[in-house]
Design an enzyme around this catalytic site. Structure first.
Site, short mmCIF file in Angstrom:
data_model
loop_
_atom_site.label_atom_id
_atom_site.label_comp_id
_atom_site.label_asym_id
_atom_site.label_seq_id
_atom_site.Cartn_x
_atom_site.Cartn_y
_atom_site.Cartn_z
N HIS A 33 0.86 -1.20 0.00
CA HIS A 33 0.00 0.00 0.00
C HIS A 33 0.89 1.24 0.00
O HIS A 33 1.97 1.24 0.56
CB HIS A 33 -0.94 0.02 1.21
CG HIS A 33 -0.27 -0.10 2.53
ND1 HIS A 33 0.26 -1.29 2.98
CD2 HIS A 33 0.00 0.81 3.49
CE1 HIS A 33 0.81 -1.11 4.16
NE2 HIS A 33 0.68 0.17 4.50
N HIS B 68 1.08 5.25 0.95
CA HIS B 68 0.49 6.34 1.73
C HIS B 68 0.56 7.62 0.91
O HIS B 68 1.62 7.96 0.36
CB HIS B 68 1.28 6.59 3.03
CG HIS B 68 1.25 5.45 4.00
ND1 HIS B 68 0.44 5.45 5.12
CD2 HIS B 68 1.92 4.26 4.03
CE1 HIS B 68 0.62 4.33 5.81
NE2 HIS B 68 1.52 3.59 5.16
P1 AMP Z 1 1.82 0.60 7.42
O1 AMP Z 1 2.47 0.90 8.72
O2 AMP Z 1 2.55 1.21 6.24
O3 AMP Z 1 1.57 -0.89 7.24
O4 AMP Z 1 0.42 1.34 7.43
C1 AMP Z 1 -0.79 0.72 7.71
C2 AMP Z 1 -1.83 1.81 7.73
O5 AMP Z 1 -3.11 1.21 7.66
C3 AMP Z 1 -1.82 2.69 8.99
O6 AMP Z 1 -1.63 4.05 8.63
C4 AMP Z 1 -3.21 2.44 9.60
O7 AMP Z 1 -3.75 3.59 10.20
C5 AMP Z 1 -4.01 1.98 8.40
N1 AMP Z 1 -5.16 1.14 8.71
C6 AMP Z 1 -5.18 0.04 9.50
N2 AMP Z 1 -6.42 -0.51 9.54
C7 AMP Z 1 -7.20 0.27 8.74
C8 AMP Z 1 -8.58 0.25 8.37
N3 AMP Z 1 -9.41 -0.71 8.82
N4 AMP Z 1 -9.05 1.21 7.54
C9 AMP Z 1 -8.21 2.19 7.09
N5 AMP Z 1 -6.90 2.26 7.38
C10 AMP Z 1 -6.39 1.32 8.21
#
Ligand code: AMP
Length: 134
Positions: free
Chosen positions: A98, A100
């Protein structure tokens, strides 16, 4: 292993989907670094960008451009952070590719990746309406 993002893609976990196509889904991050923070999630359930085909990654880059443009127009963002935590040691919490995309403003006081903002009631809906890509 099914990730949270697989569940978001399938619809078994609710989300604000600002974009969707065959290869990727864009959503609002539930715990934004800045309000309007989006995630562009690969529909291929792999952890790192090197497990994606180059066409899929290039396609996602094109969609990142569209989301950044939408942030600049609809939110009047002065700038945008684009960030990938590509693997656990890089801070990746969800092992599913993913990207950001974070709107930034001259007066926003900087960001701290570990410090999240909170949406008030109805505020996510407002950002969803502003950021959804037709
Ligand atoms: P990473 O640390 O790059 O894996 O980022 C994961 C991101 O996913 C974090 O910024 C979380 O806030 C986001 N996240 C986790 N669960 C959800 C969810 N159910 N809906 C939207 N964002 C999420």
């Amino acid at each position: 292993m099914e990730t949270v993002f697989d569940k978001i893609i399938s619809g078994s976990i609710p989300s604000y989907k600002i974009y969707d196509d065959t290869y990727c889904t864009g959503i609002l991050d539930i715990n934004p670094v800045k309000k309007g923070h989006c995630l562009l999630i690969s529909k291929l359930s792999v952890a790192t960008i090197n497990e994606l085909g180059s066409n899929e990654f290039a396609h996602m880059s094109n969609i990142v451009q569209r989301i950044a443009k939408q942030m600049r127009t609809a939110l009047k963002a002065d700038a945008v952070n684009v960030l990938i935590n590509d693997g656990k040691a890089a801070g990746q919490e969800i092992p599913h590719v993913h990207i950001h995309i974070i709107p930034r403003f001259e007066s926003d006081g900087g960001i701290d990746i570990g410090k999240k903002e909170k949406y008030a009631d109805e505020e996510m809906e407002k950002y969803f309406q502003l950021l959804k890509i037709k």
